[in-house]
Design a protein around this motif. Structure first.
Motif, PDB file in Angstrom:
ATOM      1  N   UNK A 282       0.825  -1.215   0.000  1.00 26.08           N
ATOM      2  CA  UNK A 282       0.000   0.000   0.000  1.00 26.08           C
ATOM      3  C   UNK A 282       0.857   1.263   0.000  1.00 26.08           C
ATOM      4  N   UNK A 283       0.142   2.392  -0.037  1.00 26.96           N
ATOM      5  CA  UNK A 283       0.764   3.696  -0.185  1.00 26.96           C
ATOM      6  C   UNK A 283       1.598   4.087   1.031  1.00 26.96           C
ATOM      7  N   UNK A 284       2.511   5.023   0.785  1.00 29.42           N
ATOM      8  CA  UNK A 284       3.448   5.492   1.800  1.00 29.42           C
ATOM      9  C   UNK A 284       2.929   6.802   2.386  1.00 29.42           C
ATOM     10  N   UNK A 285       2.436   6.791   3.640  1.00 31.02           N
ATOM     11  CA  UNK A 285       1.932   8.021   4.258  1.00 31.02           C
ATOM     12  C   UNK A 285       3.085   8.853   4.810  1.00 31.02           C
ATOM     13  N   UNK A 286       3.742   9.589   3.921  1.00 32.77           N
ATOM     14  CA  UNK A 286       4.926  10.368   4.262  1.00 32.77           C
ATOM     15  C   UNK A 286       4.706  11.819   3.873  1.00 32.77           C
ATOM     16  N   UNK A 287       5.362  12.719   4.576  1.00 31.36           N
ATOM     17  CA  UNK A 287       5.224  14.129   4.288  1.00 31.36           C
ATOM     18  C   UNK A 287       3.919  14.685   4.832  1.00 31.36           C
ATOM     19  N   UNK A 288       3.367  15.661   4.127  1.00 29.71           N
ATOM     20  CA  UNK A 288       2.122  16.314   4.525  1.00 29.71           C
ATOM     21  C   UNK A 288       0.952  15.517   3.972  1.00 29.71           C
ATOM     22  N   UNK A 310      12.240   2.661   8.245  1.00 27.47           N
ATOM     23  CA  UNK A 310      11.910   1.240   8.362  1.00 27.47           C
ATOM     24  C   UNK A 310      10.865   0.839   7.322  1.00 27.47           C
ATOM     25  N   UNK A 311       9.866   1.673   7.111  1.00 26.70           N
ATOM     26  CA  UNK A 311       8.839   1.397   6.106  1.00 26.70           C
ATOM     27  C   UNK A 311       9.460   1.282   4.716  1.00 26.70           C
ATOM     28  N   UNK A 312      10.274   2.237   4.334  1.00 21.61           N
ATOM     29  CA  UNK A 312      10.905   2.193   3.010  1.00 21.61           C
ATOM     30  C   UNK A 312      11.835   0.984   2.892  1.00 21.61           C
ATOM     31  N   UNK A 313      12.541   0.668   3.974  1.00 23.03           N
ATOM     32  CA  UNK A 313      13.441  -0.484   3.944  1.00 23.03           C
ATOM     33  C   UNK A 313      12.663  -1.781   3.734  1.00 23.03           C
ATOM     34  N   UNK A 314      11.562  -1.958   4.463  1.00 19.88           N
ATOM     35  CA  UNK A 314      10.762  -3.173   4.288  1.00 19.88           C
ATOM     36  C   UNK A 314      10.143  -3.229   2.897  1.00 19.88           C
ATOM     37  N   UNK A 315       9.506  -2.146   2.464  1.00 23.27           N
ATOM     38  CA  UNK A 315       8.897  -2.124   1.122  1.00 23.27           C
ATOM     39  C   UNK A 315       9.951  -2.434   0.049  1.00 23.27           C
ATOM     40  N   UNK A 316      11.173  -1.934   0.250  1.00 20.76           N
ATOM     41  CA  UNK A 316      12.210  -2.105  -0.769  1.00 20.76           C
ATOM     42  C   UNK A 316      12.757  -3.524  -0.791  1.00 20.76           C
ATOM     43  N   UNK A 317      13.082  -4.089   0.377  1.00 21.12           N
ATOM     44  CA  UNK A 317      13.632  -5.452   0.391  1.00 21.12           C
ATOM     45  C   UNK A 317      12.579  -6.458  -0.035  1.00 21.12           C
ATOM     46  N   UNK A 318      11.310  -6.223   0.294  1.00 20.41           N
ATOM     47  CA  UNK A 318      10.216  -7.116  -0.096  1.00 20.41           C
ATOM     48  C   UNK A 318       9.830  -6.932  -1.557  1.00 20.41           C
ATOM     49  N   UNK A 319      10.171  -5.791  -2.134  1.00 18.31           N
ATOM     50  CA  UNK A 319       9.843  -5.408  -3.506  1.00 18.31           C
ATOM     51  C   UNK A 319       8.353  -5.113  -3.671  1.00 18.31           C
ATOM     52  N   UNK A 320       7.803  -4.410  -2.708  1.00 20.09           N
ATOM     53  CA  UNK A 320       6.465  -3.861  -2.887  1.00 20.09           C
ATOM     54  C   UNK A 320       6.532  -2.675  -3.837  1.00 20.09           C
ATOM     55  N   UNK A 321       5.462  -2.402  -4.599  1.00 18.15           N
ATOM     56  CA  UNK A 321       5.379  -1.105  -5.268  1.00 18.15           C
ATOM     57  C   UNK A 321       5.562   0.028  -4.251  1.00 18.15           C
ATOM     58  N   UNK A 322       6.163   1.116  -4.696  1.00 20.49           N
ATOM     59  CA  UNK A 322       6.326   2.302  -3.858  1.00 20.49           C
ATOM     60  C   UNK A 322       5.409   3.389  -4.408  1.00 20.49           C
ATOM     61  N   UNK A 323       4.365   3.707  -3.670  1.00 20.81           N
ATOM     62  CA  UNK A 323       3.386   4.699  -4.116  1.00 20.81           C
ATOM     63  C   UNK A 323       3.251   5.750  -3.017  1.00 20.81           C
TER      64      UNK A 323
END
Length: 440
Positions: A282-288, A310-323
């Motif tokens: 799912x989407x990344x709730x980052x920033x504003x 940690x969120x970006x690290x998990x999404x990246x190693x798992x190869x989730x889409x980054x949205x």
């Protein structure tokens, strides 16, 4: 599940999509102006690192939906959506003036494409209730909206649509006509909603197959994303054969509990994604976020910097889409640094065979294969509420007793280590490395 079958639609998402979606910022009420402002900022700040999709989320047909349009199943329903003579939803010209004179979303897609980006669109499964009320004809068929509607099939959180009964003549023609229109507009990515699971509701297998078939006929490649989760793991093969990505969870927001739970979901979906099809965290709730709803008042993400890392690290190693879900024009430098580290993005885009290496209560290690033979990506996590040391024994990796470590977040080599390695991490934090045998 392994990649035993490469299908044509897999070519449209060979790596996990990188993009932005309007939902977390603007809920159901994003305007053309807001969308274009994010397109401009996205092209400047993120596209140089390979980010390419910008996605218009739900209720773009409603002239004034508010933060969440008609959340109750029945109360407040009015046939207020912009719609053509074939029951196909059109963009509201009140919010999207570029859609006037029958242009639809072509102008917005062209604007997106002019920036070198790809245009994505949210849709709800089914057919508009107002089309059924008016019994509008189905393009390319002798059937009408009333003939194909399943009026017992309703979304529990948005009351605009009925499901489609795919045992009826005209059902596939309706979806074919939708995607004919989306191809004319220049859509590159479809987020199909209310289609996976609405617990305890059904998995909408026939609707997924109909959308897949319509995309294949429309003459334009469109990445297909399915929402919301949790997707059923026992449907992994069906999902692989009909979609490019699918949500593993319900809506993900900036709460540590949800991020903690995502580690279990990623582990459950191990070996279910590969080139062309991706389980989606799912989407990344980052920033504003939450500038116009739907989750509380406007705010900066509640995740700490370490939790976002940690969120970006998990999404990246798992190869989730980054949205990304945050407002792109106002991204601060610290948040932007987490989204534009080329060595971390490479883990997401170029790793393979990701898997959890171990979990000891709140200490977790994940690994994936790097493109160079004999190299791995290694992620270490401390999910505890206090500092803790996260260890790794090299026999768990299988590359020998001496390994060279490169810290990917810091983008620097940190040395050669013998037999084991450990790092003390703050609460809810992580580390990400490339490991390999020393070359000298």
């Amino acid at each position: 599940m392994t990649n035993s079958q490469s299908l044509p639609h897999h070519a449209w998402a060979k790596t996990p999509p990188l993009g932005w979606n309007s939902f977390i910022c603007y809920g159901s009420s994003v305007t053309e102006k807001q969308f274009k402002e994010n397109v401009d900022a996205f092209a400047e700040k993120l596209a140089p690192l390979g980010w390419e999709y910008v996605v218009l989320d739900f209720c773009w047909s409603h002239p004034d939906p508010g933060p969440v349009a008609n959340p109750n199943q029945e109360a407040g329903y009015t046939p207020a959506l912009a719609c053509d003579e074939y029951g196909r939803l059109l963009p509201s010209v009140e919010r999207f003036p570029g859609a006037a004179n029958g242009v639809g979303l072509r102008e917005l897609a062209d604007y997106t494409h002019s920036k070198g980006l790809k245009f994505g669109l949210h849709i709800m499964r089914g057919i508009p209730r107002q089309a059924v009320d008016a019994n509008l004809p189905i393009k390319g068929s002798n059937a009408t909206a009333g003939d194909i509607a399943d009026t017992d099939s309703k979304c529990t959180w948005l009351n605009h649509m009925f499901g489609v009964d795919h045992s009826k003549d005209g059902a596939q023609a309706y979806y074919d006509s939708l995607f004919e229109l989306y191809a004319e507009w220049g859509v590159d990515y479809i987020k199909a909603d209310d289609i996976l699971t609405d617990y305890p509701g059904p998995y909408h297998k026939s609707e997924i197959e109909a959308i897949h078939a319509a995309i294949a006929k429309c003459g334009r490649p469109m990445v297909l994303s399915l929402s919301p989760g949790p997707a059923p793991v026992n449907q992994a093969e069906h999902l692989r054969d009909h979609a490019n990505l699918w949500r593993m969870s319900a809506d993900f927001w900036d709460q540590w509990k949800k991020l903690y739970e995502m580690f279990y979901l990623c582990n459950a979906w191990t070996n279910c994604g590969a080139e062309g099809y991706w389980p989606d965290a799912d989407m990344l709730p980052m920033g504003r976020i939450a500038l116009c709803g739907p989750e509380g008042d406007p705010r900066d993400s509640l995740f700490t910097f370490d939790e976002q890392k940690t969120m970006i690290t998990l999404w990246s190693i798992f190869r989730s889409p980054l949205m990304l879900g945050g407002d792109v024009p106002t991204l601060d430098e610290a948040t932007l640094s987490l989204l534009t580290n080329p060595e971390v993005i490479a883990v997401n885009q170029a790793g393979s065979k990701p898997r959890q290496l171990y979990r000891h209560q709140t200490l977790v290690a994940w690994i994936s294969e790097a493109p160079e033979e004999g190299e791995y990506y290694l992620a270490l996590f401390n999910l505890a509420d206090e500092n803790d040391t996260v260890p790794i024994t090299f026999s768990q990796i299988g590359l020998g007793n001496y390994l060279e470590f490169r810290d990917l977040w810091a983008q620097k080599d940190i040395g050669v280590f013998e037999k084991n390695y450990s790092i003390e991490l703050p609460p809810h934090s992580s580390a990400l490395y490339r490991v390999r045998k020393p070359k000298h």
